[in-house]
Design an enzyme around this catalytic site. Sequence first.
Site, PDB file in Angstrom:
ATOM      1  CE  LYS A 124      -4.261  -1.641   2.154  1.00 14.12           C
ATOM      2  NZ  LYS A 124      -5.183  -1.487   3.304  1.00 14.12           N
ATOM      3  NE  ARG A 152      -2.651  -8.489   4.870  1.00  9.61           N
ATOM      4  CZ  ARG A 152      -1.447  -7.907   4.906  1.00  9.61           C
ATOM      5  NH1 ARG A 152      -0.394  -8.515   4.396  1.00  9.61           N
ATOM      6  NH2 ARG A 152      -1.298  -6.716   5.471  1.00  9.61           N
ATOM      7  CE1 TYR A 154      -5.276  -8.287   7.993  1.00  8.88           C
ATOM      8  CE2 TYR A 154      -5.366  -6.152   9.057  1.00  8.88           C
ATOM      9  CZ  TYR A 154      -5.518  -6.935   7.942  1.00  8.88           C
ATOM     10  OH  TYR A 154      -5.916  -6.357   6.769  1.00  8.88           O
TER      11      TYR A 154
END
Length: 295
Positions: free
Chosen positions: A169, A240, A272
């Site tokens: 990103k 992921r 996450y």
Amino acid sequence: MQTELQSYWDYLRIERQVSPHTLVNYQRQLNAVLKLLAEQDIRQWQQITPNIVRFVLVQSKKAGLKEKSLALRLSALRRFFSYLVQQGKLNVNPATGISAPKAGKHLPKNIDSDQIQRLFANDSKEPIDIRDRAILELMYSSGLRLSELQGLNLNSINTRTREVRVLGKGNKERIVPFGHYASRALQQWLKVRLLFNPKDEALFVSQLGNRISHRSIQKRLETWGIRQGLSSHLNPHKLRHSFATHMLEASSDLRAVQELLGHSNLSTTQIYTHLNFQHLADVYDQAHPRAKRKK
């Protein structure tokens, strides 16, 4: 009011050259707003105040819109008002400074170690399966985003040092290691890649020889998961997240996992990589000398 909207659609389509998908989304949101305003007998955009913008959000929420959709509706409204200010139809943007309700942070589900073993228990020699296995191994081994994997070229990987150079990103480049299994899967794929008559230097190509698309990767992963008997839907983000969770369970090094995932903020990594309490309790029981708890 419709006249200004039609002018705005033309502006988005011709000058801004937005995609048809984006245009349809904006039209859907602003037409819904127009209906809410008409119910309140508001017939001119110049009548809109910040309080009316808040009213639109409240009514939209009452109608069942979720936080993400509310944010999209507010964004569409704010951009439209900016256009009206630019055109001299409004003096100020009434949506400036108004925030949509924040969406809750949902944890993606990860795949446990038993299912990971089942996922990779496939030794098919079909070229397309060899490609898909290399995609799976690399995604799980390095925690790559879908867009990162899709953008890889042949010179992005080094099977000798077992490293992949990734453009993440914000066009930030990082180098991520990958394991023996991924290295072997990649080498097997490179042996058969030419059978697909690749048209460029893309690492992963479709059966037509083009760089494989995001949607194709998603569909191939979904098909692979079903074929391997996974109990839940397989997608790139789940791989992921599984990478992040399993890395943290094994190392407890949040900063290292942040670097590997390419997160600019540690708080994103924390979302996450939440561990379930049972795992933390098991680690504590095994590691702490006075952790023997009564059963």
